[in-house]
Design an enzyme around this catalytic site. Sequence first.
Site, mmCIF file in Angstrom:
data_model
loop_
_atom_site.group_PDB
_atom_site.id
_atom_site.type_symbol
_atom_site.label_atom_id
_atom_site.label_comp_id
_atom_site.label_asym_id
_atom_site.label_seq_id
_atom_site.Cartn_x
_atom_site.Cartn_y
_atom_site.Cartn_z
ATOM 1 N N HIS A 1 -15.090 2.038 -1.445
ATOM 2 C CA HIS A 1 -13.959 1.164 -1.176
ATOM 3 C C HIS A 1 -12.881 1.992 -0.230
ATOM 4 C CE1 HIS A 1 -15.329 -1.789 -4.479
ATOM 5 N NE2 HIS A 1 -16.046 -1.917 -3.524
ATOM 6 N N TYR B 1 0.801 -1.066 0.234
ATOM 7 C CA TYR B 1 0.015 -0.061 0.088
ATOM 8 C C TYR B 1 0.859 1.200 -0.169
ATOM 9 C CZ TYR B 1 -4.571 -2.582 -0.008
ATOM 10 O OH TYR B 1 -5.415 -3.278 -0.291
ATOM 11 N N ASN C 1 -16.117 1.192 -21.635
ATOM 12 C CA ASN C 1 -15.231 -0.009 -21.216
ATOM 13 C C ASN C 1 -14.639 -0.352 -22.358
ATOM 14 O OD1 ASN C 1 -13.776 -2.182 -20.014
ATOM 15 N ND2 ASN C 1 -14.795 -1.771 -18.272
ATOM 16 N N GLN D 1 -15.319 3.441 -6.957
ATOM 17 C CA GLN D 1 -14.593 2.213 -6.036
ATOM 18 C C GLN D 1 -13.336 2.636 -6.036
ATOM 19 O OE1 GLN D 1 -16.381 -1.682 -8.147
ATOM 20 N NE2 GLN D 1 -16.393 -0.031 -9.569
ATOM 21 N N GLY E 1 -15.174 2.201 -16.499
ATOM 22 C CA GLY E 1 -14.066 1.686 -16.249
ATOM 23 C C GLY E 1 -14.041 0.707 -15.125
ATOM 24 N N ALA F 1 -11.465 5.516 -21.343
ATOM 25 C CA ALA F 1 -12.225 6.358 -20.676
ATOM 26 C C ALA F 1 -11.565 7.870 -21.009
ATOM 27 C CB ALA F 1 -12.383 6.330 -19.256
ATOM 28 N N VAL G 1 -9.486 4.142 -4.989
ATOM 29 C CA VAL G 1 -9.260 4.710 -3.579
ATOM 30 C C VAL G 1 -8.175 5.692 -3.709
ATOM 31 C CG1 VAL G 1 -9.684 2.703 -2.359
ATOM 32 C CG2 VAL G 1 -7.565 2.929 -3.492
ATOM 33 N N SER H 1 -14.904 -3.443 -13.889
ATOM 34 C CA SER H 1 -15.246 -4.859 -14.465
ATOM 35 C C SER H 1 -16.570 -5.120 -14.047
ATOM 36 C CB SER H 1 -14.118 -6.034 -14.162
ATOM 37 O OG SER H 1 -13.933 -6.047 -12.642
#
Length: 257
Positions: free
Chosen positions: A124, A72, A220, A106, A194, A238, A108, A196
């Site tokens: 998320h 991370y 996408n 979604q 963008g 995108a 981060v 899945s």
Amino acid sequence: MSGPERLALPGEVAERIARARRVVVFSGAGVSRESGLDTFRGAGGLWERMRPEELATPEAFQRDPDRVWRWYAWRFQHVAEAAPNPAHLAFARWQELFPSILVVTQNVDSLHRRAGSRRLVELHGSLATVFCQRCGRRRPMAQAVAASPASAPRCECGGLLRPGVVWFGEALPVAALEEALEEAGRADLFVSAGTSATVYPAAGLIEVAWRAGACVIEVNPEPTPFTRLAALRLAAPAGQAVPELTAAIERCRAQAG
Ligand code: BJW
Ligand code: ZN
């Protein structure tokens, strides 16, 4: 002259966009691809090189906190060096077309925020903060990484600090999910870009919006499990497709008066 290609909207889609008031943008890792950030799945994705359960679960952090922390910290550095791309910037400009627009991401990476999107839900979580596993205290990731780049740092209380993201098996932030569900359930226009669309409960928002009668647009290069619900599919990156779509929306709204 360079600029967005002229995208012709199918008549029915143009009519629905011209009438749209409530708009939700639902974004995933592909939207940040052109900012130089890796997606998770697919060719070249982060998880081609490692297994998600080794890194993005509470069990993985319990087993080997330093390894997870280093991953991370590495991603945080990449994100800090990245900049919003034309897709993030175009979605931020949609605030002028649709004042109540909600961006549900979604991602981060904070790139929608940095691009200027103000009504933003981060389903998320975010790499920008860490929190203590024991007392819950939050602080900036930048501070934690600077103090401890190679091993998971500890809070004053002795607890381990972890990234403020949502791992597999963890609940999404309740208020964020509720707001996203509520807005998806009354959207006129829902743009999925963008992603899945394979991670739940986030992916379920697409069907919530479609069932409620929203015009669903998918951006996408690859099809997804929800492509069949889309009134329009833009099979392009995108950073190219969203500015083209923006120009087309501006034209059709100008025509509608
Ligand atoms: C481009 C492009 C370009 C490329 N332009 N596009 C129902 C059924 C089965 C399982 C479940 C279920 N409900 C829940 C589950 C379990 C699980 C789950 O969904 N598993 C599935 C994988 C099957 N879900 C969870 O565990 C969730 N929690 C939960 O359900 O809790 C329940 C609970 C309740 C109460 C108490 C306790 C528990 C949590 C999910 C958390 C997801 N976390 C991650 C990691 C975040 C931290 C980090 O960053 O490390 O979030 S996983 C990862 O996937 C990340 C992403 O946000 C998420 C979605 O990925 P995304 O954004 O779609 O990216 P990709 O890579 O998948 O796709 C990129 C796309 O872009 C591709 O389609 C490309 O084609 C495209 N693309 N270039 C446009 N230039
Ligand atoms: Zn603490």
